[in-house]
Design a protein around this motif. Structure first.
Motif, PDB file in Angstrom:
ATOM      1  N   GLU A 345     -45.621  86.918   6.094  1.00  7.94           N
ATOM      2  CA  GLU A 345     -46.491  87.222   7.225  1.00  7.94           C
ATOM      3  C   GLU A 345     -47.522  86.127   7.442  1.00  7.94           C
ATOM      4  N   TYR A 346     -47.877  85.901   8.682  1.00  9.26           N
ATOM      5  CA  TYR A 346     -49.029  85.065   9.031  1.00  9.26           C
ATOM      6  C   TYR A 346     -49.954  85.919   9.874  1.00  9.26           C
ATOM      7  N   THR A 347     -51.231  85.881   9.554  1.00 10.26           N
ATOM      8  CA  THR A 347     -52.171  86.725  10.282  1.00 10.26           C
ATOM      9  C   THR A 347     -53.336  85.898  10.788  1.00 10.26           C
ATOM     10  N   TYR A 348     -53.757  86.192  12.001  1.00  9.07           N
ATOM     11  CA  TYR A 348     -54.940  85.560  12.559  1.00  9.07           C
ATOM     12  C   TYR A 348     -55.883  86.668  12.997  1.00  9.07           C
ATOM     13  N   VAL A 349     -57.106  86.675  12.464  1.00 11.02           N
ATOM     14  CA  VAL A 349     -58.082  87.686  12.844  1.00 11.02           C
ATOM     15  C   VAL A 349     -59.314  86.984  13.372  1.00 11.02           C
ATOM     16  N   ASN A 350     -59.708  87.341  14.582  1.00 13.60           N
ATOM     17  CA  ASN A 350     -60.910  86.777  15.176  1.00 13.60           C
ATOM     18  C   ASN A 350     -61.886  87.922  15.394  1.00 13.60           C
ATOM     19  N   GLY A 351     -62.867  88.027  14.468  1.00 10.08           N
ATOM     20  CA  GLY A 351     -63.793  89.157  14.505  1.00 10.08           C
ATOM     21  C   GLY A 351     -64.732  89.121  15.692  1.00 10.08           C
ATOM     22  N   THR A 352     -65.030  87.942  16.187  1.00  9.56           N
ATOM     23  CA  THR A 352     -65.961  87.832  17.304  1.00  9.56           C
ATOM     24  C   THR A 352     -65.330  88.327  18.600  1.00  9.56           C
ATOM     25  N   GLU A 353     -64.151  87.822  18.861  1.00  6.92           N
ATOM     26  CA  GLU A 353     -63.491  88.221  20.105  1.00  6.92           C
ATOM     27  C   GLU A 353     -62.612  89.454  19.922  1.00  6.92           C
ATOM     28  N   GLU A 354     -62.582  89.980  18.691  1.00 14.34           N
ATOM     29  CA  GLU A 354     -61.790  91.162  18.371  1.00 14.34           C
ATOM     30  C   GLU A 354     -60.323  90.980  18.752  1.00 14.34           C
ATOM     31  N   ILE A 355     -59.746  89.937  18.173  1.00 14.11           N
ATOM     32  CA  ILE A 355     -58.328  89.667  18.382  1.00 14.11           C
ATOM     33  C   ILE A 355     -57.623  89.709  17.033  1.00 14.11           C
ATOM     34  N   TYR A 356     -56.472  90.366  17.013  1.00 13.10           N
ATOM     35  CA  TYR A 356     -55.658  90.401  15.801  1.00 13.10           C
ATOM     36  C   TYR A 356     -54.242  89.997  16.175  1.00 13.10           C
ATOM     37  N   LYS A 357     -53.708  89.038  15.431  1.00 15.62           N
ATOM     38  CA  LYS A 357     -52.325  88.640  15.679  1.00 15.62           C
ATOM     39  C   LYS A 357     -51.620  88.481  14.338  1.00 15.62           C
ATOM     40  N   LYS A 358     -50.404  88.985  14.274  1.00 12.70           N
ATOM     41  CA  LYS A 358     -49.633  88.794  13.045  1.00 12.70           C
ATOM     42  C   LYS A 358     -48.198  88.486  13.426  1.00 12.70           C
ATOM     43  N   ILE A 359     -47.600  87.546  12.733  1.00 11.71           N
ATOM     44  CA  ILE A 359     -46.159  87.370  12.884  1.00 11.71           C
ATOM     45  C   ILE A 359     -45.479  87.579  11.541  1.00 11.71           C
ATOM     46  N   VAL A 360     -44.280  88.122  11.613  1.00 10.88           N
ATOM     47  CA  VAL A 360     -43.471  88.343  10.418  1.00 10.88           C
ATOM     48  C   VAL A 360     -42.269  87.423  10.542  1.00 10.88           C
ATOM     49  N   VAL A 361     -42.052  86.596   9.502  1.00 12.09           N
ATOM     50  CA  VAL A 361     -40.953  85.634   9.588  1.00 12.09           C
ATOM     51  C   VAL A 361     -40.019  85.789   8.391  1.00 12.09           C
ATOM     52  N   THR A 362     -38.861  85.187   8.480  1.00 11.87           N
ATOM     53  CA  THR A 362     -37.892  85.261   7.388  1.00 11.87           C
ATOM     54  C   THR A 362     -38.399  84.461   6.185  1.00 11.87           C
ATOM     55  N   GLU A 363     -37.799  84.720   5.062  1.00  4.80           N
ATOM     56  CA  GLU A 363     -38.211  84.104   3.807  1.00  4.80           C
ATOM     57  C   GLU A 363     -38.272  82.574   3.923  1.00  4.80           C
ATOM     58  N   ASP A 364     -37.310  81.991   4.658  1.00  4.54           N
ATOM     59  CA  ASP A 364     -37.258  80.535   4.753  1.00  4.54           C
ATOM     60  C   ASP A 364     -38.077  79.991   5.928  1.00  4.54           C
ATOM     61  N   ASN A 365     -38.910  80.844   6.514  1.00  4.39           N
ATOM     62  CA  ASN A 365     -39.797  80.378   7.582  1.00  4.39           C
ATOM     63  C   ASN A 365     -39.070  79.945   8.857  1.00  4.39           C
ATOM     64  N   SER A 366     -37.803  80.334   8.996  1.00  7.14           N
ATOM     65  CA  SER A 366     -37.047  79.742  10.100  1.00  7.14           C
ATOM     66  C   SER A 366     -36.915  80.653  11.321  1.00  7.14           C
ATOM     67  N   ARG A 367     -37.068  81.968  11.114  1.00  6.82           N
ATOM     68  CA  ARG A 367     -36.851  82.886  12.238  1.00  6.82           C
ATOM     69  C   ARG A 367     -37.970  83.914  12.314  1.00  6.82           C
ATOM     70  N   LEU A 368     -38.246  84.359  13.542  1.00  9.93           N
ATOM     71  CA  LEU A 368     -39.272  85.377  13.743  1.00  9.93           C
ATOM     72  C   LEU A 368     -38.649  86.767  13.650  1.00  9.93           C
TER      73      LEU A 368
END
Lengths: 842, 128
Positions: A345-368
């Motif tokens: 997983e990669y997560t981006y949290v912006n507490g000021t603008e109240e934005i949350y984004k997460k992506i889940v990718v394959t083990e080898d980082n190649s596919r979403l």
């Protein structure tokens, strides 16, 4: 009638309606006789946008069916009646009102019903579910006596319902059994951000709450008691704890059901009885119920195709969703919970603008694999396509969700990488391949493309992506894009303009001989007539120009539906003397014309017969009027407020400037009509910001706005330059209008013209203000020529005996057209409707 | 495209239609239409639209009545060539009608009447 196949539909919700639409659009439609049950008292409406009922959308606005649509296509609707039993051996359905209907094919689109948990007290008064307009009306009535409302269920629908309570003005609570909101679609981090944002809006969120009893309250109508001993009081209670398939009819008629309900269907949406189909939320495909509208729509199409013996199959649907809850963007894609083994997983949290984004990718980082977006879902389209189409990820996948602050733009995916089978519009099941086909078939602007494919016409979420596909396709086609104006000239309007200018071509026949083929048509003739007029400004009714003109230009009037014309003299800036006003009244009275004040501060006189036009205009011209060019693609009106002369607030003399602009550009033939306005102060009474060229007085000069328009697609004008003196303003306007005349497409308003420019308004400023192309002197000179050669076309016409012959009703008779008939309405004439006229034959 | 003249002549010989003199050929503007009235003030009164084209130096006569707008306006439409065929575009909503056959291009089920035309000593005559 008896040889038609009888198709009976039970359920007229969104999916049931989609099925009827699909049938109507099927090529064999005339071979079917279609009947539908509609248990509710309203035919199909938009349940997805139900909560808008409380912010101003009426039940009619929510309707999915144009009035008369079913009737027009011969569909019988059993409104307010309900199917109570199916006899599959006799192939009949019995209704509550006792009617027995035969069918050849039966379609169950019975949808679902809200699940109400069996909490003691769940059936008290003021407890509601959230499914139908009737439910909403009941809520609305109860809300009048309520201060507090609570929703049991913090899922997607529960939050929609909470929005409804907020809109009804109630203190709102959301009570959820699970430890987070929207537990199905989003993860803990996204849920926490969503909770924060929802609480910012004043909604109280209670998670992990197990409701045990609903009883009488002390301060409110209800008191809810929870397992942890806490209590909440509320006047109204809404259950939104999930849905269950409405499968009772199927159960009674022994169709195969799933263990936990749902009518089992195959890939053609057939139930265990091949003549009975089930679609939408009542259908169980491969052990799943799909509670979203897009898969339901797909099933409707599949069932329709199967009945029509056409190939199609339902093969499951992606459950990714994007929605706006109380103004908050929330999206979920694919494996949002990272259930895939070894997913990262990669997560981006912006507490000021109240934005949350997460992506889940394959083990080898190649596919979403999946994604969660809260607070900002602009990446949804890109991410969804990446996951659906197995597109390789960039080297650093987190770039997909990290903000781009270096001005390089987001790391989007090239739509070029999408396979043809990629579904771009899930609501209407439109693939990239279909879009590309439509583009190559000639839908080369977004509006045409959505019209041709239906992509983006339901929720609109895919529109940016549709635009990207369009641009990408156009780019790939390169010069192969057919921008020819018509079959007679292999050129764009701009190219024709340059040919006329550079080669000094003065007639259509010369241009056709040198650069075209055939004899021309209703597209190229008026376009070239307009170009010739912009360049050389000859009288438009010269014999060599006459046959090119649209009827409005040819007879210098606006043709109405019955073949009569309207007459619009110029009233520059909307300023008119009482004497001239009286003349208009007298002319209107004498010729019995319908009289109406226009939006452009003029007076329009309707119902003039062809043969009356010269006489009417003679009287007007004798009284000092001139043509208003209302018939031409040319400058129409320059609207004004009274300005500083009279108004307490006026900063400058808006009327004088409006007169100057109108008299300067009157008669300028252009790709489309041009409108302008001048306001004397920032209160903007002249509505200058809705015009092609709008001017607003400031303390120190004029602010210039450009490329606005009203009409079908209203667009505000953009601020182009500020605090100009009059001379500079006129200079810029000369340049701008001439640049538009030279480079715009046929029938392209200034707004679209500018929007299509690479660089938009900044580019336009460079050309017009900074003279980046070095053409401004030439533009001004060309404009000066047009201004110098202005003539009132009506004056020229009535001074020419031979031209007057054109206005005879018939070349061999002066008899009036007997088919033009008026009746009186509100003290004036109007064209008689068909039923008010003697029958006319060709 | 001399078919029409030929047809008109055949008609003349075989059915002896009632030819009506309309105007001089020079009175017709080139590549634009004018309206004319056949059998004025009788129960056969008919409005026609005449087009003189430079394409083949021919005069065509079709009904002036646009079946879509139900108004007598076709004479005020723009003359078009569509491939090899000549047509007029209705000024109201731009449906095209073939000048030789009356067939509508946009809707197969719609066609309008056409009338034989002949030019005799510079006079335009129409039958029907």
């Amino acid at each position: 009638m008896s040889n038609k196949q009888r198709v009976l539909v039970i359920g007229n919700g969104m999916v049931g309606h989609k099925f009827l639409e699909a049938m109507i659009n099927s090529p064999q439609y005339s071979a079917f006789e279609v009947t539908t049950f509609c248990e509710e008292s309203r035919i199909a409406y938009d349940r997805v946008h139900l909560s808008e009922f409380f912010c101003g959308r009426s039940a009619d606005d929510l309707s999915l069916v144009e009035p008369g649509y079913y009737e027009q296509h011969g569909i019988r609707v059993l409104l307010g009646d309900k199917a109570v039993s199916i006899d599959r051996s006799a192939k009949t359905v019995t209704s509550e009102k006792g009617e027995v209907l035969n069918y050849d094919k039966l379609v169950l689109a019975t949808g679902s019903f809200p699940f109400v948990p069996p909490i003691p007290g769940h059936d008290r008064d003021n407890c509601f579910v959230y499914r139908t307009i009737n439910d909403l009306e009941a809520m609305q009535a109860a809300a009048e006596h309520s201060k507090v409302g609570a929703v049991i269920g913090g899922g997607l629908l529960g939050l929609e319902a909470a929005k409804a309570l907020v809109d009804l003005g109630l203190e709102t609570h959301v009570i959820e059994f699970a430890p987070r909101l929207m537990a199905v679609q989003i993860d803990d981090g996204g849920g926490a951000m969503l909770r924060q944002k929802i609480e910012d809006l004043g909604v109280k969120v209670h998670l992990g709450m197990n409701t045990q009893n609903i009883g009488d309250g002390d301060t409110c109508f209800h008191k809810m008691s929870f397992a942890d001993g806490s209590e909440i009081e509320t006047d109204m209670l809404l259950f939104s704890a999930g849905i269950r398939p409405q499968d009772a009819l199927a159960r009674d008629s022994k169709l195969e059901l799933g263990e936990r309900g749902g009518i089992v269907v195959n890939d053609h949406c057939q139930t265990s009885d091949p003549d009975v189909y089930a679609i939408g939320e009542c259908a169980l495909w491969s052990g799943r119920i799909y509670g979203l509208v897009a898969p339901g729509y797909k099933m409707a199409q599949v069932a329709c195709d199967h009945i029509n013996a056409e190939d199609n199959a339902f093969t499951g649907a992606d459950m990714s969703t994007k929605l706006k809850l109380m103004g908050i963007d929330v999206a979920s894609i694919g494996d949002a919970h990272a259930n895939t083994p070894n997913a990262k997983e990669y997560t981006y949290v912006n507490g000021t603008e109240e934005i949350y984004k997460k992506i889940v990718v394959t083990e080898d980082n190649s596919r979403l694999l999946g994604a969660v977006l809260v607070g900002d879902a602009t990446d949804y389209g890109t991410l969804l396509q990446m996951s659906l189409n197995d597109i390789p990820l960039p080297e650093f996948p987190d770039a997909l969700i990290l903000p781009q602050r270096d001005g390089n733009g987001a790391t989007g995916l090239g739509v070029d990488m999408l396979p043809d089978g990629a579904q771009i519009c899930s609501c209407n099941d439109v693939t990239k391949g279909q879009l590309c086909q439509a583009v190559s078939d000639g839908a080369t602007v977004l509006a045409d493309l959505t019209l041709a494919t239906n992509a983006g016409t339901s929720c609109g979420g895919c529109k940016p992506l549709v635009g990207q596909v369009l641009n990408n396709e156009l780019e790939k086609m390169g010069l192969e894009v057919n921008t020819d104006i018509c079959e007679h000239f292999p050129h764009t309007r701009q190219e024709l303009y340059h040919l006329v200018r550079v080669k000094e071509i003065k007639t259509f026949s010369d241009l056709l001989a040198q650069h075209g083929s055939g004899y021309g048509c209703e597209i190229c003739k008026p376009t070239i007539a307009s170009i010739l007029a912009s360049c050389w400004n000859d009288y438009v009714l010269e014999p060599e120009h006459l046959a090119l003109q649209d009827t409005n230009d040819r007879y210098l009037g606006n043709m109405q539906k019955d073949g009569t014309y309207s007459v619009v003299p110029r009233i520059a800036g909307g300023e008119i003397t009482p004497d001239k006003l009286i003349v208009l009244g007298e002319v209107g009275k004498k010729y019995n014309l319908y009289t109406k004040v226009t939006g452009g501060q003029r007076i329009d006189l309707f119902g003039a017969r062809l043969e009356q036009l010269p006489q009417i205009w003679k009287e007007l011209i004798d009284a000092g009027f001139e043509t208003g060019h209302a018939y031409g693609k040319s400058l129409r009106t320059v609207k004004s407020c009274v300005g500083s002369t009279w108004c307490r607030y006026g900063q400058n003399d808006s009327v004088a400037l409006a007169l100057e602009i109108e008299h300067r550009y009157k008669g300028l033939r252009s790709p489309h009509k041009i409108k302008s306005a001048v306001s004397g102060c920032t209160r903007e009474c002249a509505e200058a910001q809705s015009k092609d060229v709008g001017v607003i007085a400031t303390e120190t000069g004029w602010n210039m706005y450009v490329c606005g328009n009203g009409g079908m697609r209203p667009r505000h004008a953009d601020l182009f330059a500020t605090d100009l003196d009059t001379e500079t303003l006129i200079k810029y306007t000369d340049r701008l209008l001439m640049f538009y005349v030279q480079t715009a497409d046929r029938l392209q308003r200034t707004s679209v013209w500018m929007d299509n420019m690479d660089g938009g308004i900044d580019y336009l400023r460079e050309v017009i203000i900074d003279d980046s192309l070095g053409i401004c002197e030439k533009l001004e000179a060309e404009m000066a020529k047009v201004i110098d050669t202005y003539q009132c076309e009506w004056k020229t016409t009535i001074d020419d005996e031979e031209k007057m012959l054109m206005f005879r009703p018939f070349i061999n008779s002066n008899k009036a057209d007997s088919n033009v008939v008026f009746v009186e309405e509100r003290g004036q004439i109007r064209p008689a409707r068909k039923d008010e006229r003697e029958p006319v034959t060709a | 495209m001399n078919d029409l003249t030929k047809k008109a002549q055949e008609d003349d010989v075989t059915t002896d239609p009632n030819w009506t003199g309309i105007c001089n050929l020079q009175d017709l503007p080139l590549n634009a239409g004018v309206a004319a009235l056949l059998h004025a003030d009788t129960d056969k009164e008919t409005q026609i639209a005449l087009f003189r084209t430079s394409a083949n130096d021919q005069v065509y006569a079709i009904s002036n009545f646009d079946p879509f707008s139900e108004a007598n306006v076709l004479a005020r439409g723009i003359l078009c060539s569509i491939g090899e065929q000549l047509a007029v575009a209705s000024p109201v909503l731009k449906e095209h009608f073939n000048l030789a056959t009356g067939q509508c291009f946009e809707d197969e089920s719609v066609s309008i009447a056409t009338f034989p035309v002949k030019i005799v000593d510079g006079n335009v005559l129409v039958a029907g």
